[in-house]
Design a protein around this motif. Structure first.
Motif, PDB file in Angstrom:
ATOM      1  N   SER A  41       0.878  -1.164   0.000  1.00 31.69           N
ATOM      2  CA  SER A  41       0.000   0.000   0.000  1.00 31.69           C
ATOM      3  C   SER A  41       0.919   1.217   0.000  1.00 31.69           C
ATOM      4  N   ARG A  43       2.262   5.003  -0.326  1.00 26.29           N
ATOM      5  CA  ARG A  43       1.877   6.388  -0.063  1.00 26.29           C
ATOM      6  C   ARG A  43       3.011   7.305  -0.521  1.00 26.29           C
ATOM      7  N   ASN A  44       2.656   8.404  -1.175  1.00 20.14           N
ATOM      8  CA  ASN A  44       3.642   9.364  -1.660  1.00 20.14           C
ATOM      9  C   ASN A  44       3.233  10.782  -1.312  1.00 20.14           C
ATOM     10  N   ARG A  71       8.218   8.783   0.060  1.00 12.00           N
ATOM     11  CA  ARG A  71       7.435   7.559  -0.154  1.00 12.00           C
ATOM     12  C   ARG A  71       7.529   6.630   1.045  1.00 12.00           C
ATOM     13  N   GLN A  75       1.425   2.615   6.022  1.00 14.31           N
ATOM     14  CA  GLN A  75       1.298   3.778   6.897  1.00 14.31           C
ATOM     15  C   GLN A  75       2.597   4.005   7.666  1.00 14.31           C
ATOM     16  N   PHE A 140      -0.727  14.443  -1.877  1.00 12.15           N
ATOM     17  CA  PHE A 140      -0.634  13.085  -1.342  1.00 12.15           C
ATOM     18  C   PHE A 140      -1.225  12.160  -2.386  1.00 12.15           C
ATOM     19  N   SER A 142      -1.731   7.902  -3.312  1.00  9.33           N
ATOM     20  CA  SER A 142      -1.599   6.528  -2.812  1.00  9.33           C
ATOM     21  C   SER A 142      -2.191   5.547  -3.812  1.00  9.33           C
ATOM     22  N   TYR A 166      -5.668  10.689  -4.871  1.00 11.18           N
ATOM     23  CA  TYR A 166      -4.850  11.825  -4.457  1.00 11.18           C
ATOM     24  C   TYR A 166      -5.683  12.786  -3.617  1.00 11.18           C
ATOM     25  N   LEU A 173       2.231  10.901   5.656  1.00 10.78           N
ATOM     26  CA  LEU A 173       2.197   9.494   5.284  1.00 10.78           C
ATOM     27  C   LEU A 173       1.606   8.601   6.371  1.00 10.78           C
ATOM     28  N   THR A 177      -5.745   6.411   3.328  1.00 14.87           N
ATOM     29  CA  THR A 177      -5.553   6.697   1.905  1.00 14.87           C
ATOM     30  C   THR A 177      -6.831   7.202   1.232  1.00 14.87           C
TER      31      THR A 177
END
Length: 238
Positions: A41, A43-44, A71, A75, A140, A142, A166, A173, A177
């Motif tokens: 999963s 996240r950026n 990144r 979580q 953000f 994901s 987004y 982070l 999401t």
């Protein structure tokens, strides 16, 4: 692959529906196996200037372009390690450089409260931040990723990204999401990451299924949606 800090490769992207995905997975079966980290999963936090200089430049499809992002794979709390990445593309070859650093330290480096690591990659990040100035988390983004590697060629990697979302709020982070979906329902983004050209078996299944290469950019799609919604005065979080 998550612990690898430098990458140099070609990346080809394809959008497909679930029927096409099933055919591709069937063709992959004799040649590919799940990667060490088969599901993530991701996240950026994409960094940009207030007027989105980096992504606007990227969408112009220049010979050279670059992106900066923070990144995590899942979580990440304030003190958990994340990757600070500098991704460059020159003449279709992708170069990715990154360091692992606690999230709070990464944010301190970004806003100038802390110096970057005294390493080659740390100095590259410092130079890039100084060059663009005013860089800050802008979006953000994901998605859920399934990853595979080649049985005979371990440098061959294929990933499938779904639930791409987004948002411009809660730029951290360690949150859920939630956000605006980028892809229509039932669509998946496949990325082929190779040192050279496509394997023949993959070229065959792509041709049979009518799947064509695209220049799709997740952050680019998010930026375009941001501009469209700004014109409309809309938000559509889900």
């Amino acid at each position: 692959m998550k612990n690898q800090m430098t990458f140099q490769r070609y990346e080809f992207k394809y959008l497909m529906d679930y029927r096409q995905l099933k055919a591709v997975l069937t063709a992959m079966d004799p040649h590919m196996v799940p990667d060490e980290y088969s599901h993530s999963s991701i996240r950026n936090l994409y960094l940009d200037t207030p007027n989105y200089r980096l992504i606007r430049r990227s969408l112009e499809k220049p010979i050279y372009k670059e992106k900066l992002r923070v990144r995590s794979y899942g979580q990440a709390g304030e003190h958990d390690p994340v990757f600070m990445e500098l991704k460059k593309k020159y003449l279709s070859v992708v170069y990715k450089r990154r360091i692992s650093i606690p999230q709070d330290q990464a944010m301190a480096c970004i806003d100038g409260r802390r110096p970057w690591q005294n390493s080659q990659i740390g100095r590259e990040l410092s130079y890039t931040m100084d060059f663009y100035q005013a860089l800050r988390p802008a979006v953000f983004l994901s998605y859920e990723r399934d990853s595979f590697r080649g049985i005979e060629d371990e440098d061959l990697r294929i990933t499938f990204d779904s639930e791409i979302r987004y948002r411009q709020e809660e730029l951290t982070l360690d949150s859920d999401t939630w956000g605006i979906p980028i892809l229509p329902p039932g669509q998946v983004l496949m990325e082929l990451k190779v040192a050279g050209g496509l394997p023949l078996w993959m070229a065959h299944v792509l041709s049979e299924q009518g799947i064509f290469k695209t220049s799709f950019s997740k952050y680019g799609a998010a930026y375009q949606d941001i501009m469209l919604n700004r014109q409309r005065g809309e938000r559509k979080y889900a």
